[in-house]
Design an enzyme around this catalytic site. Structure first.
Site, PDB file in Angstrom:
ATOM      1  NE  ARG A  65     -23.821 -21.035   9.343  1.00 24.46           N
ATOM      2  CZ  ARG A  65     -24.801 -20.126   9.230  1.00 24.46           C
ATOM      3  NH1 ARG A  65     -25.166 -19.411  10.278  1.00 24.46           N
ATOM      4  NH2 ARG A  65     -25.397 -19.936   8.078  1.00 24.46           N
ATOM      5  CG  HIS A  86     -23.599 -18.278   3.355  1.00 27.80           C
ATOM      6  ND1 HIS A  86     -23.940 -19.603   3.517  1.00 27.80           N
ATOM      7  CD2 HIS A  86     -24.524 -17.571   4.072  1.00 27.80           C
ATOM      8  CE1 HIS A  86     -25.017 -19.681   4.281  1.00 27.80           C
ATOM      9  NE2 HIS A  86     -25.388 -18.481   4.632  1.00 27.80           N
ATOM     10  CD  GLN A 137     -28.420 -16.520   1.811  1.00 23.25           C
ATOM     11  OE1 GLN A 137     -28.565 -17.031   2.913  1.00 23.25           O
ATOM     12  NE2 GLN A 137     -29.452 -16.079   1.102  1.00 23.25           N
ATOM     13  CG  ASP A 150     -24.579 -10.187   5.066  1.00 21.95           C
ATOM     14  OD1 ASP A 150     -25.452 -10.311   5.958  1.00 21.95           O
ATOM     15  OD2 ASP A 150     -23.554 -10.900   5.022  1.00 21.95           O
ATOM     16  CB  CYS A 191     -28.057 -13.626   3.325  1.00 20.19           C
ATOM     17  SG  CYS A 191     -27.054 -12.639   4.449  1.00 20.19           S
ATOM     18  NE  ARG A 251     -29.740 -20.918   2.496  1.00 15.95           N
ATOM     19  CZ  ARG A 251     -28.958 -20.735   3.569  1.00 15.95           C
ATOM     20  NH1 ARG A 251     -28.922 -19.562   4.152  1.00 15.95           N
ATOM     21  NH2 ARG A 251     -28.182 -21.707   4.029  1.00 15.95           N
TER      22      ARG A 251
HETATM   23  N1  NVA Z   1     -22.084 -12.325   6.657  1.00 12.82           N
HETATM   24  C1  NVA Z   1     -22.948 -12.908   7.644  1.00 12.82           C
HETATM   25  C2  NVA Z   1     -23.920 -13.844   7.004  1.00 12.82           C
HETATM   26  C3  NVA Z   1     -24.901 -14.480   7.930  1.00 12.82           C
HETATM   27  C4  NVA Z   1     -25.840 -15.416   7.218  1.00 12.82           C
HETATM   28  C5  NVA Z   1     -22.112 -13.633   8.684  1.00 12.82           C
HETATM   29  O1  NVA Z   1     -21.153 -14.317   8.314  1.00 12.82           O
HETATM   30  O2  NVA Z   1     -22.404 -13.492   9.866  1.00 12.82           O
HETATM   31  N1   CP Z   2     -28.795 -16.569   5.847  1.00 16.68           N
HETATM   32  C1   CP Z   2     -28.334 -17.452   6.747  1.00 16.68           C
HETATM   33  O1   CP Z   2     -27.426 -18.244   6.502  1.00 16.68           O
HETATM   34  O2   CP Z   2     -28.987 -17.409   7.937  1.00 16.68           O
HETATM   35  P1   CP Z   2     -28.557 -18.165   9.262  1.00 16.68           P
HETATM   36  O3   CP Z   2     -27.248 -17.579   9.710  1.00 16.68           O
HETATM   37  O4   CP Z   2     -29.668 -17.886  10.253  1.00 16.68           O
HETATM   38  O5   CP Z   2     -28.415 -19.629   8.962  1.00 16.68           O
END
Ligand code: NVA
Ligand code: CP
Length: 310
Positions: free
Chosen positions: A107, A134, A137, A229, A269, A297
């Site tokens: 990540r 993602h 997800q 989101d 998500c 997940r």
């Molecule tokens: N769009 C959000 C998703 C978190 C799971 C982010 O990138 O922070």
């Molecule tokens: N939905 C998701 O990816 O959650 P986290 O950012 O907590 O991993």
């Protein structure tokens, strides 16, 4: 069935419909095994390296629990430990980790960093979220919709809010799977045009629609799934106050849910900001499936590890 062994999951753009269904079927099989308390230590003795340059709850925990159930040893690497791209070049990290681990979960911010890592790694690389995509997800999202609606093709997903990484990954799979996807965003916050073009180019039939508008109610009309989101993603904290004002008309509230089909489900998500992108009433309503989605997940993480490593 084609083997997915050795493949990466970076954006799912290179996966065809059958391969996506294969991952979903594996996730459902592993979910059944877990519910029936059948051991499924398919990857006993394997190791997965997990690089996280942004915070995470669901992704980190689901991969670590998936690893535990599959017999894999996970190594969690915090940003200050690995210092991606600053302590040593990404291409070296890819080659070094390939000497120890059977897969790398990452990540980070730039999607190109994950692509570079994958290019040099000799083991599968799984994108656990970048600024642009993602994919893990969207696999859990598809699994949840399939469980609840018994099909994907022909359904309408209405994504309301920021045209971000989560929206991009939904667009990528929607096109391939015959899903109608409507995105409703404020002007200037639409999904990247290259992703919209990709979705259009993979459309499966002439009746299938991928639309981007600035009208939230029109987007939600007759939808089977309402999805949202956060308005400011990780890395955009400095824009938060401005975004709160711009996105206000895009909140998923009762009026917006009422524009969708009466049988529509609400998805997010997570993490969710109640009172911002969604009201407490909607996320706590019977239509909300966010915790089934977050549980999935785990099963999709297992499916990815088993399919790519074994
Ligand atoms: N769009 C959000 C998703 C978190 C799971 C982010 O990138 O922070
Ligand atoms: N939905 C998701 O990816 O959650 P986290 O950012 O907590 O991993």
């Amino acid at each position: 069935m084609a083997s997915l062994k050795g493949r990466n999951i970076l954006s799912l753009k290179k996966y065809n419909q059958d391969e996506i269904y294969q991952l979903l079927a594996k996730a459902m099989e592993l979910k059944r095994q877990q519910k029936n308390r059948q051991p499924h230590r398919h990857l006993e003795g394997k190791t997965v390296a997990m690089i996280f340059s942004k915070p995470s709850s669901r992704t980190r925990i689901s991969f670590e629990v998936a690893a535990a159930h599959l017999g894999i040893h996970p190594i969690f690497l915090k940003p200050d430990e690995i210092q991606l791209g600053t302590r040593e070049p990404i291409k070296d990290i890819g080659r070094v980790l390939s000497g120890y681990a059977d897969a790398v979960v990452i990540r980070t911010f730039k999607h190109s960093d994950v692509e570079e890592l994958a290019e040099h790694a000799k083991v599968p690389v799984i994108n656990a979220l970048t600024d642009d995509y993602h994919p893990m997800q969207s696999l859990a999202d598809l699994m949840t919709i399939l469980e609840l609606k018994d099909r994907l093709a022909g359904l309408k997903i209405a994504y309301i809010g920021d045209g971000n990484n989560v929206a991009h990954s939904l667009l990528v799979v929607a096109g391939k799977l015959g899903i109608n996807m409507a995105v409703g965003c404020p002007k200037g916050y639409e999904p990247d045009m290259s992703v919209v073009h990709f979705a259009h180019s993979s459309i499966r039939n002439i009746n299938q629609k991928i639309t981007i508008t600035n009208d939230p109610i029109k987007t939600a009309k007759d939808a089977d799934v309402i999805y949202t989101d956060v308005w400011a993603s990780m890395g955009q904290e400095g824009e938060r106050e401005e975004r709160l004002k711009i996105f206000r008309p895009y909140q998923v509230n009762r009026d917006l849910m009422d524009a969708a089909k009466p049988t529509a489900i609400f998805m997010h998500c997570l993490p969710a900001h109640r009172g911002e992108e969604v009201t407490d009433e909607v996320i706590e309503s019977k239509q909300s499936v966010v915790f089934q989605q977050s549980e999935n997940r785990l099963h999709t993480a297992k499916a990815a590890l088993v399919s790519l490593i074994r």
